[in-house]
Design a protein around this motif. Structure first.
Motif, PDB file in Angstrom:
ATOM      1  N   ILE A 131       0.883  -1.038   0.173  1.00 54.77           N
ATOM      2  CA  ILE A 131      -0.063   0.079   0.048  1.00 54.77           C
ATOM      3  C   ILE A 131       1.015   1.126  -0.047  1.00 54.77           C
ATOM      4  O   ILE A 131       2.268   1.092   0.334  1.00 54.77           O
ATOM      5  CB  ILE A 131      -0.942   0.072   1.159  1.00 54.77           C
ATOM      6  N   TYR A 139      -4.339   7.533  -1.496  1.00 52.57           N
ATOM      7  CA  TYR A 139      -4.748   6.311  -2.183  1.00 52.57           C
ATOM      8  C   TYR A 139      -4.402   5.220  -0.898  1.00 52.57           C
ATOM      9  O   TYR A 139      -5.066   4.244  -0.805  1.00 52.57           O
ATOM     10  CB  TYR A 139      -4.138   5.813  -3.459  1.00 52.57           C
ATOM     11  N   GLY A 140      -3.240   5.368  -0.213  1.00 56.84           N
ATOM     12  CA  GLY A 140      -2.858   4.617   0.993  1.00 56.84           C
ATOM     13  C   GLY A 140      -3.906   4.729   2.028  1.00 56.84           C
ATOM     14  O   GLY A 140      -4.164   3.641   2.574  1.00 56.84           O
ATOM     15  N   ALA A 143      -6.977   2.651   0.999  1.00 56.69           N
ATOM     16  CA  ALA A 143      -6.568   1.191   1.275  1.00 56.69           C
ATOM     17  C   ALA A 143      -6.685   0.937   2.719  1.00 56.69           C
ATOM     18  O   ALA A 143      -7.400  -0.172   2.964  1.00 56.69           O
ATOM     19  CB  ALA A 143      -5.148   1.026   0.915  1.00 56.69           C
ATOM     20  N   THR A 144      -6.301   1.715   3.653  1.00 61.82           N
ATOM     21  CA  THR A 144      -6.590   1.288   5.045  1.00 61.82           C
ATOM     22  C   THR A 144      -8.162   1.068   5.354  1.00 61.82           C
ATOM     23  O   THR A 144      -8.565   0.550   6.306  1.00 61.82           O
ATOM     24  CB  THR A 144      -5.795   2.305   5.980  1.00 61.82           C
ATOM     25  N   LEU A 160       1.670  -5.514   5.769  1.00 67.00           N
ATOM     26  CA  LEU A 160       1.780  -4.600   4.933  1.00 67.00           C
ATOM     27  C   LEU A 160       3.138  -4.211   4.405  1.00 67.00           C
ATOM     28  O   LEU A 160       4.010  -4.295   5.241  1.00 67.00           O
ATOM     29  CB  LEU A 160       1.155  -3.681   5.651  1.00 67.00           C
ATOM     30  N   GLU A 162       4.902  -0.757   2.932  1.00 66.70           N
ATOM     31  CA  GLU A 162       4.279   0.706   2.479  1.00 66.70           C
ATOM     32  C   GLU A 162       5.257   1.228   1.494  1.00 66.70           C
ATOM     33  O   GLU A 162       6.797   1.051   1.736  1.00 66.70           O
ATOM     34  CB  GLU A 162       4.465   1.493   3.619  1.00 66.70           C
ATOM     35  N   ILE A 166       1.977   5.993  -4.189  1.00 66.72           N
ATOM     36  CA  ILE A 166       1.265   4.957  -5.081  1.00 66.72           C
ATOM     37  C   ILE A 166       2.289   4.645  -6.062  1.00 66.72           C
ATOM     38  O   ILE A 166       1.933   2.997  -6.376  1.00 66.72           O
ATOM     39  CB  ILE A 166      -0.276   5.484  -5.355  1.00 66.72           C
ATOM     40  N   ALA A 169       4.327   1.964  -4.259  1.00 70.67           N
ATOM     41  CA  ALA A 169       3.654   0.535  -4.196  1.00 70.67           C
ATOM     42  C   ALA A 169       3.117  -0.208  -5.336  1.00 70.67           C
ATOM     43  O   ALA A 169       3.177  -1.487  -5.323  1.00 70.67           O
ATOM     44  CB  ALA A 169       2.086   0.809  -3.561  1.00 70.67           C
ATOM     45  N   GLY A 181      -1.402  -5.842  -3.925  1.00 67.98           N
ATOM     46  CA  GLY A 181      -1.277  -4.361  -3.345  1.00 67.98           C
ATOM     47  C   GLY A 181      -2.368  -3.846  -3.781  1.00 67.98           C
ATOM     48  O   GLY A 181      -3.090  -3.833  -4.845  1.00 67.98           O
ATOM     49  N   PHE A 182      -2.816  -2.552  -2.992  1.00 65.25           N
ATOM     50  CA  PHE A 182      -3.954  -1.726  -3.471  1.00 65.25           C
ATOM     51  C   PHE A 182      -2.856  -0.627  -4.242  1.00 65.25           C
ATOM     52  O   PHE A 182      -2.165   0.159  -3.795  1.00 65.25           O
ATOM     53  CB  PHE A 182      -4.508  -1.131  -2.259  1.00 65.25           C
TER      54      PHE A 182
END
Length: 249
Positions: A131, A139-140, A143-144, A160, A162, A166, A169, A181-182
Motif C-alpha cells: 500500500i 490512495y494509501g 486502502a486502510t 503490509l 508501505e 502509490i 506501491a 497491493g492496493f
C-alpha cells in the motif's frame, strides 16, 4: 528583393512565437503519472507550451511546495491538500477545481491470484500486501479504510509493505516483491482493459471518495502556460484521456 523581405518577416515573427511559448512546472500525484504524460504531450502539441512534470505522493509534493519548490500547478490526489494551500494563501484565487475522481484496485501481477470480490485478502495465498503510505498518499489512506471496513486491518497489518507513494506501491507488486497491493486503477487499466495480472475494482462505498483537485500556485499568476494547462485539463480532449484511465469526472 521579394525573397529578402520574406526572410526579414520570418526573422521578425519567429522570436514572437518563441516568446508566446512558455514552460509550466507541474507537481503531479503519482497515481496520475500515466494520464499526465499523455495529456502533457497533447497539450504541448496543441498549444506550443512546454510541460515539466514532477511526480510523487501528495504529502511529499505539498512539503516541497511549502519549502519553495518552483511549481506553477499542483495536481493532487485529494481535495483537502489543495484546499489547505488555498487557506494558506499559496494559490491563485478561484483556480481550484476537481479534475478527476479516482478509483482503487487490489491488483496482482499474477493472472489468477486476485478474484473479482477481493476474497484473496482473507486467504493465506500471499505474504506481502503493498500500500502507499496512508500518512502522505490519499490512495494509501483509502486502502486502510477498505481493510478496516472489511474487518481485516488488524489481521493484515503484519503483511503490509508501505511505499512512499502509490507509484512505489505499484512497483512493489510489479516487481514481485509483494504478491498483491492496493493501487490506483489508472496504473493497471486503460481503455476498458486490465493491462496484465488480476484485479478487484474496489467498490467506492468502502472508502472516502478520492476527489483529486488541481490548483494554480501563487507564483504562477503571470505565467500564461499555467492558466492554459488548467484550462486544457477542463477541456474535452483531456477529459477523454482521463476517462480512458478509469477515472470519473
Amino acid at each position: 528583393m521579394r525573397h529578402t523581405l520574406k526572410t526579414l518577416l520570418l526573422c521578425l515573427l519567429l522570436p514572437s512565437a518563441q516568446v508566446l511559448a512558455e514552460e509550466v512546472q507541474v507537481a503531479v500525484a503519482a497515481n496520475f503519472t500515466a494520464p499526465m504524460q499523455v495529456i502533457a504531450a497533447a497539450f504541448e502539441q496543441d498549444t506550443g507550451h512546454q510541460v515539466k512534470a514532477s511526480f510523487g505522493s501528495t504529502g511529499q509534493l505539498y512539503a516541497q511546495i511549502t519549502h519553495g519548490a518552483p511549481f506553477d500547478v499542483f495536481l493532487a490526489a485529494d481535495d483537502s491538500t489543495p484546499a489547505k494551500l488555498e487557506s494558506e494563501g499559496a494559490t491563485l484565487g478561484g483556480s481550484r477545481f476537481t479534475y478527476a475522481t479516482g478509483a482503487l484496485a487490489l491488483w496482482s501481477a499474477q493472472p489468477d491470484l486476485v478474484d473479482h470480490s477481493g476474497a484473496v485478502l482473507r486467504s493465506d495465498r500471499f505474504q506481502h500486501l503493498a500500500i502507499a503510505n496512508p500518512k502522505t498518499a490519499p490512495y494509501g489512506m483509502a486502502a486502510t479504510q477498505v481493510m478496516a471496513a472489511q474487518g481485516l486491518l488488524e489481521q493484515l497489518t503484519p503483511r503490509l509493505v508501505e511505499g512512499q507513494s502509490i507509484g512505489q506501491a505499484y512497483q512493489f507488486v510489479a516487481s514481485g516483491n509483494a504478491e498483491l497491493g492496493f493501487v490506483a486503477l489508472s496504473q493497471v487499466y486503460r481503455d476498458g482493459q486490465l493491462s496484465n495480472g488480476s484485479a478487484w475494482l474496489v467498490p467506492a462505498e468502502l472508502h472516502d471518495p478520492i476527489h483529486q483537485d488541481a490548483v494554480i500556485l501563487s507564483k504562477a499568476a503571470a505565467n500564461p502556460a499555467a492558466t492554459a494547462l488548467v484550462d486544457y485539463l477542463r477541456g474535452e480532449r483531456a477529459a477523454k484521456i482521463i476517462r480512458s484511465f478509469g477515472y470519473q469526472l
